[in-house]
Motif scaffolding. Sequence first.
Motif, mmCIF file in Angstrom:
data_model
loop_
_atom_site.group_PDB
_atom_site.id
_atom_site.type_symbol
_atom_site.label_atom_id
_atom_site.label_comp_id
_atom_site.label_asym_id
_atom_site.label_seq_id
_atom_site.Cartn_x
_atom_site.Cartn_y
_atom_site.Cartn_z
ATOM 1 N N ARG A 104 2.441 7.703 16.463
ATOM 2 C CA ARG A 104 2.777 7.191 17.801
ATOM 3 C C ARG A 104 1.794 7.709 18.842
ATOM 4 N N ALA A 105 1.449 8.997 18.759
ATOM 5 C CA ALA A 105 0.552 9.608 19.741
ATOM 6 C C ALA A 105 -0.881 9.111 19.598
ATOM 7 N N ALA A 106 -1.296 8.769 18.362
ATOM 8 C CA ALA A 106 -2.689 8.390 18.118
ATOM 9 C C ALA A 106 -2.997 6.951 18.495
ATOM 10 N N GLY A 107 -2.008 6.077 18.456
ATOM 11 C CA GLY A 107 -2.240 4.674 18.789
ATOM 12 C C GLY A 107 -2.397 4.466 20.279
ATOM 13 N N SER A 108 -2.925 3.318 20.655
ATOM 14 C CA SER A 108 -3.154 3.037 22.079
ATOM 15 C C SER A 108 -2.030 2.237 22.718
ATOM 16 N N LEU A 109 -1.106 1.707 21.913
ATOM 17 C CA LEU A 109 0.036 0.997 22.484
ATOM 18 C C LEU A 109 1.166 1.975 22.772
ATOM 19 N N ALA A 110 1.911 1.720 23.824
ATOM 20 C CA ALA A 110 3.072 2.544 24.160
ATOM 21 C C ALA A 110 4.249 2.088 23.309
ATOM 22 N N LEU A 111 4.611 2.916 22.321
ATOM 23 C CA LEU A 111 5.668 2.555 21.385
ATOM 24 C C LEU A 111 6.721 3.654 21.323
ATOM 25 N N THR A 112 7.899 3.296 20.860
ATOM 26 C CA THR A 112 8.958 4.279 20.651
ATOM 27 C C THR A 112 8.892 4.802 19.219
ATOM 28 N N ASP A 113 9.599 5.893 18.961
ATOM 29 C CA ASP A 113 9.685 6.410 17.596
ATOM 30 C C ASP A 113 10.255 5.349 16.658
ATOM 31 N N ALA A 114 11.242 4.610 17.119
ATOM 32 C CA ALA A 114 11.886 3.604 16.275
ATOM 33 C C ALA A 114 10.932 2.466 15.932
ATOM 34 N N GLU A 115 10.022 2.128 16.840
ATOM 35 C CA GLU A 115 9.062 1.066 16.566
ATOM 36 C C GLU A 115 8.004 1.518 15.560
ATOM 37 N N VAL A 116 7.635 2.788 15.600
ATOM 38 C CA VAL A 116 6.628 3.310 14.677
ATOM 39 C C VAL A 116 7.255 3.661 13.334
ATOM 40 N N GLY A 117 8.444 4.234 13.359
ATOM 41 C CA GLY A 117 9.132 4.631 12.120
ATOM 42 C C GLY A 117 10.338 3.763 11.878
ATOM 43 N N THR A 118 10.170 2.707 11.102
ATOM 44 C CA THR A 118 11.239 1.726 10.889
ATOM 45 C C THR A 118 12.493 2.373 10.315
ATOM 46 N N LEU A 119 12.323 3.186 9.280
ATOM 47 C CA LEU A 119 13.445 3.889 8.656
ATOM 48 C C LEU A 119 13.073 5.359 8.538
ATOM 49 N N GLN A 120 13.799 6.211 9.248
ATOM 50 C CA GLN A 120 13.563 7.653 9.215
ATOM 51 C C GLN A 120 14.753 8.335 8.556
ATOM 52 N N LEU A 121 14.465 9.042 7.478
ATOM 53 C CA LEU A 121 15.486 9.690 6.668
ATOM 54 C C LEU A 121 15.379 11.201 6.821
ATOM 55 N N ASP A 122 16.498 11.889 6.755
ATOM 56 C CA ASP A 122 16.514 13.319 7.052
ATOM 57 C C ASP A 122 15.937 14.184 5.928
ATOM 58 N N ALA A 123 16.288 13.903 4.684
ATOM 59 C CA ALA A 123 15.870 14.770 3.577
ATOM 60 C C ALA A 123 14.392 14.563 3.245
ATOM 61 N N ALA A 124 13.669 15.656 3.056
ATOM 62 C CA ALA A 124 12.248 15.581 2.696
ATOM 63 C C ALA A 124 12.116 15.510 1.178
ATOM 64 N N CYS A 125 12.341 14.305 0.657
ATOM 65 C CA CYS A 125 12.266 14.089 -0.791
ATOM 66 C C CYS A 125 11.886 12.634 -1.026
ATOM 67 N N ALA A 126 11.882 12.217 -2.283
ATOM 68 C CA ALA A 126 11.559 10.826 -2.594
ATOM 69 C C ALA A 126 12.437 9.901 -1.754
ATOM 70 N N PRO A 127 11.849 8.862 -1.154
ATOM 71 C CA PRO A 127 12.592 8.062 -0.175
ATOM 72 C C PRO A 127 13.857 7.403 -0.710
ATOM 73 N N HIS A 128 13.832 6.925 -1.949
ATOM 74 C CA HIS A 128 15.047 6.278 -2.462
ATOM 75 C C HIS A 128 16.166 7.303 -2.651
ATOM 76 N N ILE A 129 15.789 8.547 -2.948
ATOM 77 C CA ILE A 129 16.791 9.607 -3.071
ATOM 78 C C ILE A 129 17.309 10.000 -1.693
ATOM 79 N N ALA A 130 16.394 10.134 -0.725
ATOM 80 C CA ALA A 130 16.794 10.474 0.642
ATOM 81 C C ALA A 130 17.730 9.408 1.217
ATOM 82 N N ALA A 131 17.434 8.140 0.928
ATOM 83 C CA ALA A 131 18.290 7.056 1.416
ATOM 84 C C ALA A 131 19.671 7.115 0.758
ATOM 85 N N ALA A 132 19.692 7.383 -0.539
ATOM 86 C CA ALA A 132 20.968 7.461 -1.253
ATOM 87 C C ALA A 132 21.830 8.603 -0.722
#
Length: 246
Positions: A65-93
């Motif tokens: 978000r900080a590196a791009g030149s467009l003014a965007l929100t976290d939600a626009e840059v990160g479509t799906l943000q999951l809390d657990a730092a692990c494989a995404p399908h596991i974090a989603a589950a």
Amino acid sequence: MNRTVPSHGFFVTGTDTEIGKTCVSAALLHLFAQAGCRSAGLKPVAAGTGLIDGERINEDVRSLRAAGSLALTDAEVGTLQLDAACAPHIAAALEGRAIDRGAILRASRALAERADVLVVEGVGGFCVPLGADWDTSDLAVDLAMPVVLVVGLRLGCINHALLTAQAIRSRGLRLAGWIGNCVASDMPWSDENVSTLRGWLCRLHGAPCLGVVPRLAQPDAPAVAAHLDGSILRVLLTSSISMITP
């Protein structure tokens, strides 16, 4: 459903997780912005958040978000943000959620309509599961963008890079180039490994080396960008599926 997203940009993948995809993606956004392009970053699936001032934050999303030149929100840059730092399908589950392929494509289209260049950062390596029947290589195909490969320079990187390049090619995608990132400061014969990668990736895939990034005390976007090839904009922009008009 027509999954292909009509866009102009690049899909950044890596030989593994934690090898510098975000730093490189941010550096590319910085370079495009410096060249006068409206640049936007997208992290469709981001696993791992931290609590900062009472808000759950994903550092990768914030960096793009900080590196791009467009003014965007976290939600626009990160479509799906999951809390657990692990494989995404596991974090989603763990959160009782599914990774919505359609939502990712809609987010990609929305940003592509606003940006001259869209840099999409994958998650983990090139074939990380995102659901029971699809993975990040399927996402790359959906987006139909040229691919930039970040090679984590450490023991085993030649094999990992060549296998990933082969997988990219097998999905019908173009490998626009690769960037080496020194993740092991004490890697033996580092120069020889880079030389081998230059030769093999160029010969087999026509993919140039776009830069080699050393270990940096502060790997922010400008610092990483300083180690990328000066012709990177021309190489990447002429590799893009949908050319932008200067």
